[in-house]
Every structure is written in structure tokens, then in C-alpha cells.
Write a protein that holds these residues in place. Sequence first.
Motif, short mmCIF file in Angstrom:
data_model
loop_
_atom_site.label_atom_id
_atom_site.label_comp_id
_atom_site.label_asym_id
_atom_site.label_seq_id
_atom_site.Cartn_x
_atom_site.Cartn_y
_atom_site.Cartn_z
N ARG A 197 0.83 -1.21 0.00
CA ARG A 197 0.00 0.00 0.00
C ARG A 197 0.87 1.27 0.00
O ARG A 197 0.64 2.17 -0.78
CB ARG A 197 -0.93 -0.02 1.21
N GLU A 198 1.86 1.30 0.87
CA GLU A 198 2.71 2.49 1.00
C GLU A 198 3.47 2.78 -0.29
O GLU A 198 3.63 3.93 -0.68
CB GLU A 198 3.71 2.31 2.16
N ASP A 199 3.95 1.72 -0.94
CA ASP A 199 4.69 1.89 -2.20
C ASP A 199 3.78 2.39 -3.31
O ASP A 199 4.15 3.25 -4.11
CB ASP A 199 5.37 0.59 -2.61
N PHE A 200 2.57 1.85 -3.36
CA PHE A 200 1.60 2.33 -4.34
C PHE A 200 1.31 3.82 -4.12
O PHE A 200 1.35 4.62 -5.06
CB PHE A 200 0.29 1.53 -4.27
N LEU A 201 1.03 4.18 -2.88
CA LEU A 201 0.70 5.58 -2.58
C LEU A 201 1.86 6.51 -2.93
O LEU A 201 1.65 7.57 -3.51
CB LEU A 201 0.33 5.72 -1.10
N LYS A 202 3.06 6.11 -2.62
CA LYS A 202 4.24 6.94 -2.87
C LYS A 202 4.50 7.10 -4.38
O LYS A 202 4.89 8.17 -4.83
CB LYS A 202 5.46 6.29 -2.21
N THR A 203 4.24 6.06 -5.15
CA THR A 203 4.57 6.05 -6.58
C THR A 203 3.47 6.64 -7.45
O THR A 203 3.77 7.34 -8.43
CB THR A 203 4.86 4.60 -7.04
N TYR A 204 2.22 6.37 -7.13
CA TYR A 204 1.13 6.68 -8.06
C TYR A 204 0.11 7.70 -7.59
O TYR A 204 -0.85 7.97 -8.31
CB TYR A 204 0.39 5.38 -8.42
N THR A 205 0.27 8.24 -6.41
CA THR A 205 -0.76 9.15 -5.90
C THR A 205 -0.18 10.45 -5.37
O THR A 205 1.03 10.59 -5.18
CB THR A 205 -1.60 8.50 -4.78
N ARG A 206 -1.09 11.38 -5.12
CA ARG A 206 -0.75 12.66 -4.48
C ARG A 206 -1.98 13.13 -3.72
O ARG A 206 -3.08 12.62 -3.91
CB ARG A 206 -0.35 13.70 -5.53
N LYS A 207 -1.78 14.11 -2.87
CA LYS A 207 -2.89 14.69 -2.12
C LYS A 207 -3.43 15.89 -2.89
O LYS A 207 -2.66 16.75 -3.32
CB LYS A 207 -2.44 15.15 -0.73
N VAL A 208 -4.75 15.93 -3.05
CA VAL A 208 -5.42 17.05 -3.72
C VAL A 208 -6.65 17.38 -2.88
O VAL A 208 -7.49 16.50 -2.65
CB VAL A 208 -5.86 16.67 -5.15
N PHE A 209 -6.76 18.61 -2.43
CA PHE A 209 -7.90 19.03 -1.62
C PHE A 209 -8.09 18.11 -0.41
O PHE A 209 -9.21 17.78 -0.02
CB PHE A 209 -9.19 19.08 -2.43
N GLY A 210 -6.98 17.60 0.16
CA GLY A 210 -7.04 16.73 1.32
C GLY A 210 -7.46 15.30 1.02
O GLY A 210 -7.68 14.51 1.93
N LYS A 211 -7.57 14.96 -0.27
CA LYS A 211 -7.95 13.61 -0.67
C LYS A 211 -6.80 12.97 -1.44
O LYS A 211 -5.92 13.67 -1.95
CB LYS A 211 -9.19 13.64 -1.59
N ILE A 212 -6.84 11.66 -1.57
CA ILE A 212 -5.82 10.94 -2.34
C ILE A 212 -6.30 10.81 -3.78
O ILE A 212 -7.41 10.32 -4.03
CB ILE A 212 -5.54 9.56 -1.72
N ALA A 213 -5.44 11.23 -4.72
CA ALA A 213 -5.78 11.17 -6.14
C ALA A 213 -4.62 10.53 -6.91
O ALA A 213 -3.46 10.60 -6.49
CB ALA A 213 -6.04 12.56 -6.69
N LEU A 214 -4.95 9.92 -8.05
CA LEU A 214 -3.90 9.40 -8.92
C LEU A 214 -3.11 10.56 -9.51
O LEU A 214 -3.65 11.64 -9.75
CB LEU A 214 -4.51 8.60 -10.08
#
Length: 123
Positions: free
Chosen positions: A48-65
Motif C-alpha cells: 500500500r505504502e509503495d503504491f501511494l508513494k509512486t502513483y498518488t498525491r494529495k489534492v484538496f485533502g484527498k488521495i488522487a492518482l
Amino acid sequence: MVKRDGFWFCFDDTRCKTCKALCCIGEGYVFLTNEDIERISEFLGLKREDFLKTYTRKVFGKIALIDLVIKGEKRCVFLDDNYRCEIYPVRPKQCESFPFWEKFKELSLNKLKKLCPAIEECR
């Protein structure tokens, strides 16, 4: 033809095979639920952590691709060179529900067709 209660338009999902993924290109965000994160991480064989670090970012306090810009075109990180989704079997709920989004109910057919040529008026 896909129909949903409460929507005046329908969606011809057979046309996705010939589309250049207009729904995955341009401005906008794909927000992820916790369930999306778990399914996609598992599908990709990532923690999960690797996915979040590689493919996502925070936008308006939410997680987005994240998006990529390829040949001047902003597109989903999981859209391949043939305009196909690399994670289609586990795509985010937001993608799965497209084009049946509440905000689209107010748009004209012409505006909807610019977003997705597979949208038709239900008969």
C-alpha cells in the motif's frame, strides 16, 4: 447500452474499444477510496505504502492518482500508449461509474458528447 435510474442519458460501452480514452485525458482528478487503494495495490503487487508513494498525491485533502504529460497531453498514469487502462479490472470506483456522475445530469447532450462520444440520449 447502459442505462442508470435517474439519468436521462445512456452509455454505449461498446464504443470504448474505439475511443482514445477521452475520459482519461485532460484536466481533472481521479480520487481514490480506501477500497480502490487496496484493490489496485494488490493488482500491481505493491505494498500500500509503495503504491501511494509512486502513483498518488494529495489534492484538496484527498488521495488522487497522479497524471503524466505525454506529448503535451495530460493523462492518467495508468493509460497506456494504446489508450487502454492498465488497471481496468480494478479501476477506481470513480472511473467505473463514469459517465453516470451527478454533475453530468445538468449538461446538454452536446457537452456530454465532447466529454464522451459514447453518451446518447435514452429512448
